[in-house]
Design an enzyme around this catalytic site. Structure first.
Site, PDB file in Angstrom:
ATOM      1  N   ASP A  76      13.836  20.471  -9.930  1.00 39.35           N
ATOM      2  CA  ASP A  76      14.031  21.330 -11.138  1.00 39.35           C
ATOM      3  C   ASP A  76      13.842  20.475 -12.347  1.00 39.35           C
ATOM      4  OD1 ASP A  76      13.229  23.930 -11.730  1.00 39.35           O
ATOM      5  OD2 ASP A  76      15.284  24.551 -11.094  1.00 39.35           O
TER       6      ASP A  76
ATOM      7  N   GLU B  75      10.306  35.440 -10.870  1.00 40.80           N
ATOM      8  CA  GLU B  75      11.963  35.694 -10.509  1.00 40.80           C
ATOM      9  C   GLU B  75      12.095  37.140 -11.467  1.00 40.80           C
ATOM     10  OE1 GLU B  75      16.381  34.262 -11.438  1.00 40.80           O
ATOM     11  OE2 GLU B  75      14.798  32.820 -11.599  1.00 40.80           O
TER      12      GLU B  75
ATOM     13  N   ASP C  81      18.166  23.549 -10.993  1.00 36.41           N
ATOM     14  CA  ASP C  81      19.171  23.671 -12.124  1.00 36.41           C
ATOM     15  C   ASP C  81      20.020  24.733 -11.997  1.00 36.41           C
ATOM     16  OD1 ASP C  81      17.655  25.798 -12.684  1.00 36.41           O
ATOM     17  OD2 ASP C  81      16.902  25.337 -14.616  1.00 36.41           O
ATOM     18  N   SER C  82      20.006  25.343 -10.884  1.00 35.56           N
ATOM     19  CA  SER C  82      21.082  26.136 -10.616  1.00 35.56           C
ATOM     20  C   SER C  82      22.146  25.514 -10.204  1.00 35.56           C
ATOM     21  CB  SER C  82      20.863  27.265  -9.349  1.00 35.56           C
ATOM     22  OG  SER C  82      20.417  26.501  -8.641  1.00 35.56           O
TER      23      SER C  82
ATOM     24  N   LYS D 246       9.300  21.341 -10.739  1.00 38.97           N
ATOM     25  CA  LYS D 246       9.356  22.626 -11.184  1.00 38.97           C
ATOM     26  C   LYS D 246       9.656  23.047 -12.538  1.00 38.97           C
ATOM     27  CE  LYS D 246      12.356  26.094 -10.025  1.00 38.97           C
ATOM     28  NZ  LYS D 246      12.634  26.554 -11.400  1.00 38.97           N
TER      29      LYS D 246
ATOM     30  N   GLU E 242       9.624  25.891 -15.898  1.00 39.24           N
ATOM     31  CA  GLU E 242       9.591  27.100 -16.384  1.00 39.24           C
ATOM     32  C   GLU E 242       8.745  27.622 -17.556  1.00 39.24           C
ATOM     33  OE1 GLU E 242      14.218  28.117 -15.395  1.00 39.24           O
ATOM     34  OE2 GLU E 242      13.462  28.561 -17.258  1.00 39.24           O
TER      35      GLU E 242
END
Length: 281
Positions: free
Chosen positions: A101, A199, A62-63, A131, A133
């Protein structure tokens, strides 16, 4: 049974498999104590370069919100924004596992929402894993996805989608919160996650988490003891103007691009380009 079905790569990074990397290959690398690299990718051309270089896992992060779409955080990017990027990376690669993501707001509300979003990435874009979070608060989502046969990469520490709750981009896991992160990691492993990104956590904590889990850890600003390391490709190639402390710049791509486009512009304005060599008769 054919060898293409049963064969495993001799090494995760740079090995020859004749097929896609799977979660079993990643688990086997952990058992061997093999470290491996993961990089982000958002288009077919760079995915092909990284795939041919032997990178075993490509993350459509998602970066992309920042490096592709120009936002100042990961929060605005949507499923529909990431879907075509994921499909492009899948088409551009042949060996790497492609992990998509799940963007902010696409899985947090319920396990059903997470399942619907993840299924889209696998069915429509061809992703091989997703992925998400968070720790204990997303355990029901992880369990639902794993039960449905969807491999899940977890993400702890500085989770960028929670940047507003953290009060900015700060190191996570110091003091008592380190014990909470350790508990989250173990719970995620028990829920079925096949790996976990750590992270911006202290190196000593990342080392302890890595030693305590049977699934691999993937570090980004988490010291050298994790099983794998990941960087955003624009960061490692030197395109990002002000990268984080944990980023090592391996190439000055921004400088090379600047020189190349200036040379092109100069030749156009002086009439040196195109030459007969670059013209048709």
């Amino acid at each position: 049974m054919s060898s293409s079905v049963t064969s495993r790569p001799t090494s995760l990074y740079g090995g020859q498999a004749g097929r896609r990397i799977t979660v079993r290959d990643i688990a086997a690398a952990k058992e061997r104590g093999e470290k491996w690299p993961m990089v982000t990718a958002y288009d077919a051309m760079t995915a092909r370069v990284f795939d041919e270089a032997g990178i075993p896992v490509l993350l459509v992060g998602d970066s992309a919100a920042m490096v592709v779409y120009g936002y100042d955080s990961t929060l605005p990017v949507s499923v529909d924004d990431l879907m075509p990027l994921t499909a492009a990376v899948v088409r551009g690669s042949s060996r790497a596992m492609v992990v998509a993501d799940l963007p902010f707001g696409s899985y947090q509300s319920s396990p059903q929402q997470a399942l619907e979003t993840a299924a889209r990435f696998l069915k429509e874009a061809g992703a091989h894993a997703v992925k998400l979070e968070g720790g204990r608060r997303v355990l029901p989502q992880v369990e639902a996805l794993v039960s449905a046969g969807i491999p899940v990469m977890a993400h702890l520490g500085l989770t960028p989608q929670s940047v507003n709750a953290f009060g900015g981009y700060r190191v996570q896991g110091r003091g008592q919160s380190g014990d909470e992160l350790m508990a989250d990691a173990k719970d995620l492993e028990y829920a079925g996650a096949f790996s976990v990104v750590l992270e911006c956590v202290p190196a000593e904590l990342a080392e302890r988490v890595t030693a305590s889990l049977s699934i691999p850890t993937i570090g980004i600003g988490a010291g050298p003891a994790t099983d794998a390391q990941v960087l955003v490709w624009q960061d490692l190639m030197g395109l990002t103007p002000h990268p984080a402390k944990f980023v090592k710049k391996y190439f000055d791509l921004a400088g090379e691009m600047d020189r190349a486009v200036r040379a092109f512009a100069d030749e156009v304005t002086t009439g040196a380009f195109p030459t007969p060599e670059h013209s048709y008769r």
